[in-house]
Design an enzyme around this catalytic site. Structure first.
Site, PDB file in Angstrom:
ATOM      1  N   LYS A  80       0.837  -1.248   0.128  1.00 51.89           N
ATOM      2  CA  LYS A  80       0.077   0.017  -0.050  1.00 51.89           C
ATOM      3  C   LYS A  80       0.917   1.262   0.049  1.00 51.89           C
ATOM      4  CE  LYS A  80      -4.559   0.479   0.105  1.00 51.89           C
ATOM      5  NZ  LYS A  80      -5.605  -0.151  -0.369  1.00 51.89           N
ATOM      6  N   VAL A 184     -17.493   4.039  -3.476  1.00 50.66           N
ATOM      7  CA  VAL A 184     -17.843   2.644  -3.071  1.00 50.66           C
ATOM      8  C   VAL A 184     -19.221   2.680  -2.431  1.00 50.66           C
ATOM      9  CG1 VAL A 184     -17.383   0.641  -1.837  1.00 50.66           C
ATOM     10  CG2 VAL A 184     -15.527   1.780  -3.001  1.00 50.66           C
ATOM     11  N   TYR A 186     -21.636   5.011  -2.412  1.00 51.34           N
ATOM     12  CA  TYR A 186     -22.766   5.225  -3.249  1.00 51.34           C
ATOM     13  C   TYR A 186     -23.179   4.300  -4.061  1.00 51.34           C
ATOM     14  CZ  TYR A 186     -25.593   7.721  -6.736  1.00 51.34           C
ATOM     15  OH  TYR A 186     -26.686   8.010  -7.584  1.00 51.34           O
TER      16      TYR A 186
END
Length: 359
Positions: A80, A184, A186
């Site tokens: 990440k 995401v 929504y």
């Protein structure tokens, strides 16, 4: 903060601090594990309160990606990146291109993509400096924004949890509290609304809230009130560590299942949920749809949407598998999910060792 002690304890491979004074870039890339292949994980841009907070976020998220990718059956490792800054004010071509040069410098060990605070346009800038980026908007054969697939996989995982608790995966007339209404959140609300669920929603961005209220007849609540909603399912889709000593006593739900990463502040909070009889869908199992979608770009022949959708749909069975392991071993679901991921990594490490000895 004892960085090297933490890296050794949690088996991290690399932590890279990235700084470019000209563009203002301050970023951290964390490669946790490359046993299964090059490490894939998104780049998050967030206005962290401190550099230590940013480092810890990168560390936790990278380890989560290793487990997510392994449990999803992907042949990639986990990593990440985080960029320190305000995604609404500090973005620039120069910043993302500088970051892309750091990604390129890792020689393919790390492949990046979108995350919170970044988008396909940002990835296109990174692509100007490195091919080790996915989820692009301008390159033929790219998968684009992974958010809809993350939402789709989360929806499938919620349905698997519903089937385990109520004997049916239908979400019609279920009351669902959704925390976080970005891309995401929504998309997930649309899927839940279309199936007939009743939605209570919140977000720190009032525009996001109003949009979901208007489009899906949802009921808005203040951010701090979402934990008190009397609901069937609580769906965290914002940032992590929101299942903690303060919030757990306030929860009125049967299931916790959402797209946010690192939802448990500490693993012991998963034990508390188990004792309270709340079914927790481990986040790295249920929210793997985005990385599954992006990973499809790396397969021979390039991105195939139908193939990606079929793979994302396996999240339903993966959630069922985790619940079955938890019941079999009489452990909380987060431990069952860890077992699923760790076993695959352990086997592949042994295979690699055997292969290297044979050479």
């Amino acid at each position: 903060m004892e960085i090297f002690e933490y890296l050794v304890k949690n088996e991290y491979e690399q932590l890279l601090m990235c700084h470019d004074p000209a563009s203002g870039l301050k970023a951290i890339i964390c490669v946790h594990d490359t046993t299964l292949g090059p490490a894939l994980g998104g780049t998050r841009m967030w206005n962290y309160a401190s550099e230590e907070e940013a480092i810890m976020d990168a560390l936790r998220l990278a380890r989560g990606m290793t487990y997510k990718n392994a449990a999803a059956g992907l042949n990639i490792g986990g990593a990440k990146a985080v960029i320190i800054g305000d995604s609404k004010k500090d973005k620039s071509e120069a910043l993302f291109r500088a970051f892309g040069r750091y990604v390129e410098g890792l020689g393919g060990r790390y492949i990046t993509a979108e995350d919170v605070g970044t988008c396909v346009e940002d990835m296109d800038y990174i692509r100007m400096e490195t091919h080790n980026v996915a989820g692009l908007g301008s390159v033929a054969g790219s998968s684009g924004d992974p958010s809809p697939m993350t939402a789709y996989g989360t929806w499938k995982g919620i349905k698997a949890c519903a089937n385990a608790v109520w004997g049916s995966d239908s979400l019609a007339r279920k009351v669902i509290a959704v925390q976080g209404l970005g891309h995401v959140g929504y998309a997930l609300c649309k899927l839940l609304h279309d199936e007939g669920a009743t939605l209570y929603v919140t977000d720190i961005n009032e525009d996001n809230v109003m949009r979901v209220v208007k489009d899906f007849s949802a009921t808005a609540v203040k951010p701090e009130e979402i934990y008190d909603v009397n609901c069937d399912i609580f769906s965290p889709c914002a940032l992590g560590a929101i299942i903690n000593d303060t919030t757990i006593p306030r929860l009125n739900c049967c299931i916790i299942a959402g797209a946010a990463n690192n939802q448990l502040k500490e693993e012991r909070h998963g034990d508390i949920l188990e004792r309270k009889g709340i079914l927790y869908a481990p986040d790295f199992i249920i929210n793997a749809g985005g990385v599954i979608n992006v990973c499809d770009e790396l397969l021979e022949g390039g991105y195939n949407r139908e193939r990606a959708i079929r793979k994302v749909e396996t999240i339903y069975e993966n959630v069922k598998k985790v619940i079955a392991i938890a019941q079999r071993d009489n452990v909380p679901t987060y431990k069952a999910a860890n077992t699923l991921a760790e076993e695959r990594i352990r086997v592949m490490r042994q295979v690699k060792k055997t292969y290297l000895k044979a050479k």
